[in-house]
Design a protein around this motif. Structure first.
Motif, PDB file in Angstrom:
ATOM      1  N   ASP A  15       0.806  -1.217   0.000  1.00  0.00           N
ATOM      2  CA  ASP A  15       0.000   0.000   0.000  1.00  0.00           C
ATOM      3  C   ASP A  15       0.843   1.273   0.000  1.00  0.00           C
ATOM      4  O   ASP A  15       0.377   2.333   0.383  1.00  0.00           O
ATOM      5  N   SER A  16       2.074   1.192  -0.470  1.00  0.00           N
ATOM      6  CA  SER A  16       2.990   2.334  -0.421  1.00  0.00           C
ATOM      7  C   SER A  16       2.981   3.145  -1.716  1.00  0.00           C
ATOM      8  O   SER A  16       2.563   2.670  -2.771  1.00  0.00           O
ATOM      9  N   ALA A  17       3.489   4.375  -1.600  1.00  0.00           N
ATOM     10  CA  ALA A  17       3.648   5.227  -2.776  1.00  0.00           C
ATOM     11  C   ALA A  17       4.655   4.614  -3.746  1.00  0.00           C
ATOM     12  O   ALA A  17       4.505   4.733  -4.969  1.00  0.00           O
ATOM     13  N   GLY A  18       5.677   3.957  -3.217  1.00  0.00           N
ATOM     14  CA  GLY A  18       6.654   3.291  -4.080  1.00  0.00           C
ATOM     15  C   GLY A  18       6.029   2.184  -4.899  1.00  0.00           C
ATOM     16  O   GLY A  18       6.359   1.999  -6.071  1.00  0.00           O
ATOM     17  N   ALA A  19       5.099   1.441  -4.306  1.00  0.00           N
ATOM     18  CA  ALA A  19       4.412   0.371  -5.038  1.00  0.00           C
ATOM     19  C   ALA A  19       3.519   0.953  -6.129  1.00  0.00           C
ATOM     20  O   ALA A  19       3.416   0.386  -7.213  1.00  0.00           O
ATOM     21  N   ARG A  20       2.870   2.074  -5.847  1.00  0.00           N
ATOM     22  CA  ARG A  20       2.040   2.736  -6.862  1.00  0.00           C
ATOM     23  C   ARG A  20       2.904   3.165  -8.050  1.00  0.00           C
ATOM     24  O   ARG A  20       2.543   2.960  -9.200  1.00  0.00           O
ATOM     25  N   ALA A  21       4.059   3.738  -7.751  1.00  0.00           N
ATOM     26  CA  ALA A  21       4.975   4.139  -8.823  1.00  0.00           C
ATOM     27  C   ALA A  21       5.475   2.918  -9.593  1.00  0.00           C
ATOM     28  O   ALA A  21       5.553   2.934 -10.822  1.00  0.00           O
ATOM     29  N   ALA A  22       5.792   1.837  -8.873  1.00  0.00           N
ATOM     30  CA  ALA A  22       6.279   0.614  -9.522  1.00  0.00           C
ATOM     31  C   ALA A  22       5.215   0.027 -10.441  1.00  0.00           C
ATOM     32  O   ALA A  22       5.512  -0.368 -11.571  1.00  0.00           O
ATOM     33  N   LEU A  23       3.970  -0.015  -9.979  1.00  0.00           N
ATOM     34  CA  LEU A  23       2.903  -0.574 -10.816  1.00  0.00           C
ATOM     35  C   LEU A  23       2.645   0.311 -12.030  1.00  0.00           C
ATOM     36  O   LEU A  23       2.422  -0.191 -13.136  1.00  0.00           O
ATOM     37  N   THR A  24       2.726   1.610 -11.851  1.00  0.00           N
ATOM     38  CA  THR A  24       2.564   2.530 -12.978  1.00  0.00           C
ATOM     39  C   THR A  24       3.622   2.270 -14.045  1.00  0.00           C
ATOM     40  O   THR A  24       3.321   2.112 -15.224  1.00  0.00           O
ATOM     41  N   TYR A  25       4.887   2.205 -13.613  1.00  0.00           N
ATOM     42  CA  TYR A  25       5.962   1.919 -14.564  1.00  0.00           C
ATOM     43  C   TYR A  25       5.837   0.514 -15.140  1.00  0.00           C
ATOM     44  O   TYR A  25       6.103   0.299 -16.325  1.00  0.00           O
ATOM     45  N   GLY A  26       5.448  -0.442 -14.305  1.00  0.00           N
ATOM     46  CA  GLY A  26       5.284  -1.811 -14.787  1.00  0.00           C
ATOM     47  C   GLY A  26       4.232  -1.917 -15.878  1.00  0.00           C
ATOM     48  O   GLY A  26       4.422  -2.609 -16.885  1.00  0.00           O
ATOM     49  N   ILE A  27       3.120  -1.220 -15.703  1.00  0.00           N
ATOM     50  CA  ILE A  27       2.060  -1.224 -16.717  1.00  0.00           C
ATOM     51  C   ILE A  27       2.550  -0.578 -18.004  1.00  0.00           C
ATOM     52  O   ILE A  27       2.311  -1.096 -19.099  1.00  0.00           O
ATOM     53  N   GLU A  28       3.258   0.539 -17.894  1.00  0.00           N
ATOM     54  CA  GLU A  28       3.784   1.194 -19.100  1.00  0.00           C
ATOM     55  C   GLU A  28       4.792   0.306 -19.825  1.00  0.00           C
ATOM     56  O   GLU A  28       4.768   0.211 -21.052  1.00  0.00           O
ATOM     57  N   GLU A  29       5.658  -0.343 -19.074  1.00  0.00           N
ATOM     58  CA  GLU A  29       6.652  -1.230 -19.691  1.00  0.00           C
ATOM     59  C   GLU A  29       5.970  -2.420 -20.349  1.00  0.00           C
ATOM     60  O   GLU A  29       6.341  -2.841 -21.448  1.00  0.00           O
ATOM     61  N   ALA A  30       4.980  -2.964 -19.694  1.00  0.00           N
ATOM     62  CA  ALA A  30       4.232  -4.089 -20.265  1.00  0.00           C
ATOM     63  C   ALA A  30       3.497  -3.663 -21.527  1.00  0.00           C
ATOM     64  O   ALA A  30       3.426  -4.424 -22.496  1.00  0.00           O
ATOM     65  N   VAL A  56      -2.901   2.301 -22.504  1.00  0.00           N
ATOM     66  CA  VAL A  56      -3.759   1.130 -22.564  1.00  0.00           C
ATOM     67  C   VAL A  56      -3.120   0.050 -21.698  1.00  0.00           C
ATOM     68  O   VAL A  56      -2.046  -0.466 -22.020  1.00  0.00           O
ATOM     69  N   ALA A  57      -3.774  -0.257 -20.604  1.00  0.00           N
ATOM     70  CA  ALA A  57      -3.213  -1.239 -19.664  1.00  0.00           C
ATOM     71  C   ALA A  57      -3.362  -2.641 -20.223  1.00  0.00           C
ATOM     72  O   ALA A  57      -4.425  -3.007 -20.719  1.00  0.00           O
ATOM     73  N   PRO A  58      -2.297  -3.433 -20.148  1.00  0.00           N
ATOM     74  CA  PRO A  58      -2.391  -4.838 -20.555  1.00  0.00           C
ATOM     75  C   PRO A  58      -3.156  -5.616 -19.492  1.00  0.00           C
ATOM     76  O   PRO A  58      -3.594  -5.056 -18.487  1.00  0.00           O
ATOM     77  N   ALA A  59      -3.272  -6.902 -19.679  1.00  0.00           N
ATOM     78  CA  ALA A  59      -3.890  -7.747 -18.655  1.00  0.00           C
ATOM     79  C   ALA A  59      -3.054  -7.668 -17.387  1.00  0.00           C
ATOM     80  O   ALA A  59      -1.833  -7.822 -17.432  1.00  0.00           O
ATOM     81  N   VAL A  60      -3.709  -7.406 -16.254  1.00  0.00           N
ATOM     82  CA  VAL A  60      -3.022  -7.338 -14.969  1.00  0.00           C
ATOM     83  C   VAL A  60      -3.664  -8.357 -14.036  1.00  0.00           C
ATOM     84  O   VAL A  60      -4.838  -8.244 -13.702  1.00  0.00           O
ATOM     85  N   GLN A  99      -6.464  -6.063  -5.166  1.00  0.00           N
ATOM     86  CA  GLN A  99      -7.241  -5.887  -6.393  1.00  0.00           C
ATOM     87  C   GLN A  99      -7.716  -4.444  -6.528  1.00  0.00           C
ATOM     88  O   GLN A  99      -7.677  -3.861  -7.612  1.00  0.00           O
ATOM     89  N   GLN A 100      -8.156  -3.843  -5.419  1.00  0.00           N
ATOM     90  CA  GLN A 100      -8.585  -2.445  -5.456  1.00  0.00           C
ATOM     91  C   GLN A 100      -7.424  -1.521  -5.834  1.00  0.00           C
ATOM     92  O   GLN A 100      -7.576  -0.607  -6.644  1.00  0.00           O
ATOM     93  N   PHE A 101      -6.240  -1.781  -5.268  1.00  0.00           N
ATOM     94  CA  PHE A 101      -5.048  -1.005  -5.577  1.00  0.00           C
ATOM     95  C   PHE A 101      -4.726  -1.085  -7.066  1.00  0.00           C
ATOM     96  O   PHE A 101      -4.503  -0.071  -7.727  1.00  0.00           O
ATOM     97  N   VAL A 102      -4.735  -2.298  -7.605  1.00  0.00           N
ATOM     98  CA  VAL A 102      -4.453  -2.501  -9.031  1.00  0.00           C
ATOM     99  C   VAL A 102      -5.507  -1.805  -9.886  1.00  0.00           C
ATOM    100  O   VAL A 102      -5.168  -1.118 -10.856  1.00  0.00           O
ATOM    101  N   ASP A 103      -6.771  -1.946  -9.545  1.00  0.00           N
ATOM    102  CA  ASP A 103      -7.842  -1.305 -10.312  1.00  0.00           C
ATOM    103  C   ASP A 103      -7.680   0.209 -10.345  1.00  0.00           C
ATOM    104  O   ASP A 103      -7.896   0.841 -11.383  1.00  0.00           O
TER     105      ASP A 103
END
Length: 162
Positions: free
Chosen positions: A20-35, A91-95, A75-79
């Motif tokens: 639930d951290s700000a770092g995880a939010r940033a990581a998921l954002t970058y992860g989605i863009e890279e994917a 455009v987010a890929p399948a997560v 799941q809520q965090f990812v959504d």
């Protein structure tokens, strides 16, 4: 998600460690863009420590309850992050969301053997605190079986990359 299913979901995916951290939010954002750039799926994994180490008799009940709560929160965090990305035009890929009990660095390193790229957020606790309580980032960077992307909380992109 069973262990075999988790490993299958990690195969060829961008694996992002989330909490639930700000770092995880940033990581998921970058992860989605890279994917998105690589046309790869994303596996967002949250890992919690079990109470079995200190109270094995109550661990089963607590772990079952905790897993349900953690699954819903993850799941809520990812959504939320996927919705933010869509608003930015990415455009987010399948997560997929995976949950594990154990050591975060151990689980992420095991998944790194099959993933394209593990992405983790740095909480920025500092050198002393990380030495005292351990650093997931350090554990993953040192032991992963492929390159690792470490994202800091302040690194959230303002415009879609690439």
């Amino acid at each position: 998600m069973a262990e075999d299913d988790l490993l299958a979901a990690a195969t060829g995916a961008i694996v992002v460690g989330i909490d639930d951290s700000a770092g995880a939010r940033a990581a998921l954002t970058y992860g989605i863009e890279e994917a998105h750039r690589r046309q790869a799926p994303v596996l967002a994994v949250t890992i919690h420590h079990s109470q079995a180490a200190w109270a094995p008799r109550v661990a089963t009940v607590l772990d079952e309850r905790a897993v349900g709560e953690v699954r819903g929160a993850a799941q809520q965090f990812v959504d939320e992050v996927v919705a933010e990305q869509r608003e930015r035009g990415v455009v987010a890929p399948a997560v997929r969301v995976g949950i594990r009990t154990g050591s975060p660095s151990d689980v992420l390193c095991r998944l790194s053997a099959r993933s394209l790229l593990p992405v983790i957020g740095d909480r920025g606790r500092g050198a002393l605190t990380s030495r005292l309580i351990g650093s997931v980032v350090l554990g993953v960077v040192v032991n992963a079986r492929c390159p690792v992307l470490v994202v800091h909380p302040g690194d959230l992109p303002r415009e879609p990359r690439g």
